[in-house]
Scaffold this motif. Structure first.
Motif, short mmCIF file in Angstrom:
data_model
loop_
_atom_site.label_atom_id
_atom_site.label_comp_id
_atom_site.label_asym_id
_atom_site.label_seq_id
_atom_site.Cartn_x
_atom_site.Cartn_y
_atom_site.Cartn_z
N LEU A 119 27.23 33.50 43.43
CA LEU A 119 26.26 32.54 43.96
C LEU A 119 25.01 33.23 44.49
N THR A 120 25.16 34.44 45.00
CA THR A 120 24.03 35.11 45.67
C THR A 120 23.44 36.26 44.87
N LYS A 121 24.10 36.65 43.77
CA LYS A 121 23.60 37.77 42.97
C LYS A 121 23.58 37.38 41.49
N ASP A 122 22.79 38.12 40.74
CA ASP A 122 22.70 37.88 39.30
C ASP A 122 23.86 38.62 38.62
N THR A 123 24.99 37.94 38.48
CA THR A 123 26.18 38.55 37.89
C THR A 123 26.58 37.79 36.63
N PRO A 124 27.23 38.47 35.68
CA PRO A 124 27.60 37.81 34.42
C PRO A 124 28.84 36.94 34.52
N ASN A 125 29.60 37.06 35.62
CA ASN A 125 30.88 36.35 35.71
C ASN A 125 30.93 35.41 36.90
N THR A 126 31.76 34.37 36.77
CA THR A 126 32.08 33.47 37.88
C THR A 126 33.60 33.30 37.93
N TYR A 127 34.07 32.59 38.92
CA TYR A 127 35.51 32.35 39.05
C TYR A 127 36.09 31.65 37.83
N PRO A 132 43.62 32.32 38.07
CA PRO A 132 44.26 32.68 39.34
C PRO A 132 45.78 32.79 39.19
N ILE A 133 46.37 33.74 39.89
CA ILE A 133 47.82 33.93 39.89
C ILE A 133 48.43 33.43 41.19
N ILE A 134 47.89 33.91 42.32
CA ILE A 134 48.45 33.54 43.62
C ILE A 134 47.41 33.76 44.71
N MET A 135 47.40 32.86 45.68
CA MET A 135 46.66 33.08 46.92
C MET A 135 47.69 33.44 47.98
N ILE A 303 46.39 34.75 58.21
CA ILE A 303 47.18 33.53 58.23
C ILE A 303 47.82 33.36 56.86
N LYS A 304 49.14 33.35 56.79
CA LYS A 304 49.83 33.23 55.51
C LYS A 304 49.61 31.85 54.92
N ASP A 305 49.10 31.81 53.71
CA ASP A 305 48.81 30.55 53.02
C ASP A 305 49.00 30.80 51.53
N VAL A 306 50.16 30.43 51.01
CA VAL A 306 50.52 30.74 49.63
C VAL A 306 50.23 29.55 48.71
N LYS A 307 49.50 29.82 47.64
CA LYS A 307 49.21 28.80 46.63
C LYS A 307 49.50 29.38 45.25
N PHE A 312 45.53 27.40 43.58
CA PHE A 312 44.51 28.38 43.94
C PHE A 312 43.20 28.07 43.22
N TYR A 313 43.28 27.68 41.95
CA TYR A 313 42.06 27.37 41.19
C TYR A 313 41.32 26.19 41.83
N LYS A 314 42.06 25.15 42.20
CA LYS A 314 41.43 23.98 42.83
C LYS A 314 40.82 24.36 44.17
N PHE A 315 41.50 25.24 44.90
CA PHE A 315 40.99 25.71 46.19
C PHE A 315 39.69 26.49 45.99
N ILE A 316 39.68 27.40 45.01
CA ILE A 316 38.49 28.20 44.72
C ILE A 316 37.32 27.30 44.32
#
Length: 334
Positions: A119-127, A132-135, A303-307, A312-316
């Motif tokens: 969001l703040t830099k000119d990068t070739p990739n996004t989420y 995602p595997i695990i939060m 704080i333990k918060d497992v997804k 995790f994708y929806k959270f991101i």
């Protein structure tokens, strides 16, 4: 008498048959967890798994990756090797991960920078370029001031900020600590002069030296100074108070609807097979019960918060939308 033995033999045979059935069913369920879409068994992993840390050795991301890697090795049955690829706030590591085969053998330990950096830099990739595997949890953001100074609580901070500009040290522009302070200024109308520093050590020295008024930081980074009564925590940008700092109120309970945290998790290249992702998720989830991981949570006030991957994708996605809106209001993105 013979009939009695016969009946006992029949009962014993039935018990044996039932036990075999239960064991067979258990084995069948286990195999079903490791099969592909065609019903064929998957043997994963068959070799070492590489876990990329996008920070330098000894940093927060590196410690997270190495602790989880060591805890998950006995579960996966293969080495989990950590490689450091720092640079660009995670952009270097993201670009590298995207170039790897989507087979589950190369993974990346990520934080909130997964959305902030693009969001703040000119990068070739996004989420969106990754699976995602695990939060695994959320790091709190705590506001700290010099102990026995002009500011002793949140009320003092806000009152002073309406009299003069608060000198607020940050670890960069568009970082979580910067965003949290900006949201507070937006909601309260206090005047703030943001003063960016290269790292936490410089910001701490400036605060202790009286050159700035306040900082936001990870509680683990300022815990020693708080215990030594050099600094005092006055507010936490989390939904709940922290176990080790129970006397420090949250901003929410003080009437400010601000939650800004650093979350942590693991991602894989886009297109990694679902069966492989499931195996990795279950392994990492089990690894969180390892004593070293429990100590990691406690020591770093995480704080333990497992997804799982889908959660995790929806959270991101939600976090990306939130930060995009906030950073746009701050004038940091257009």
């Amino acid at each position: 008498m013979g009939g009695l033995f016969l009946r006992k033999g029949v009962v014993l045979s039935l018990v044996v048959v039932l036990l075999i059935g239960i064991l067979t069913a258990g084995c069948s369920n286990q195999n079903a967890q490791n099969t592909d879409a065609n019903g064929e068994n998957i043997s994963f992993p068959e070799g070492p798994v590489t876990l990329i840390a996008w920070g330098s050795p000894g940093g927060g991301s590196d410690i997270f990756a190495r602790t989880l890697a060591k805890a998950s090795e006995p579960i996966l049955g293969k080495p989990v090797v950590v490689e450091n690829k720092p640079g660009g706030g995670g952009a270097t590591a993201m670009a590298y991960l995207e170039s790897q085969k989507p087979d589950g053998y190369t993974l990346l330990a990520v934080t909130t920078n997964l959305v902030l950096t693009p969001l703040t830099k000119d990068t070739p990739n996004t989420y969106e370029d990754f699976d995602p595997i695990i939060m695994i949890g959320r790091d709190a953001t705590m506001t700290a001031v010099k102990a026995n100074g002009e500011i002793t609580n949140l009320e003092d901070l806000i009152a002073l900020g309406k009299e003069r500009s608060i000198k607020w040290g940050t670890f960069g522009v568009g970082t979580t600590d910067h965003i949290a302070a900006a949201l507070l200024a937006e909601q309260t109308g206090i005047k703030v002069d943001f003063m960016p520093f290269e790292g936490g050590g410089e910001a701490l020295a400036a605060l202790l030296g009286g050159h700035i008024d306040v900082i936001n930081g990870n509680p683990s980074e300022i815990a020693d100074q708080i215990k030594a009564e050099q600094l005092a925590g006055i507010g936490v940008f989390s939904p709940e108070r922290l176990a080790d700092f129970g006397d420090v109120p949250t901003y929410k309970e003080k009437g400010y609807d601000i939650v800004v945290e650093t979350w942590r998790g693991i991602i894989a290249p886009k297109g990694t097979p679902d069966q492989v992702k499931n195996i990795l998720f279950e392994a990492f989830k089990e690894a969180l019960d390892d004593e070293a991981m429990k100590d990691y949570y406690k020591k770093n006030n995480i704080i333990k918060d497992v997804k799982n991957g889908d959660e995790f994708y929806k959270f991101i996605e939600k976090e990306n939308n939130f930060y995009k809106e906030v950073l746009t209001r701050m004038g940091l993105i257009k």
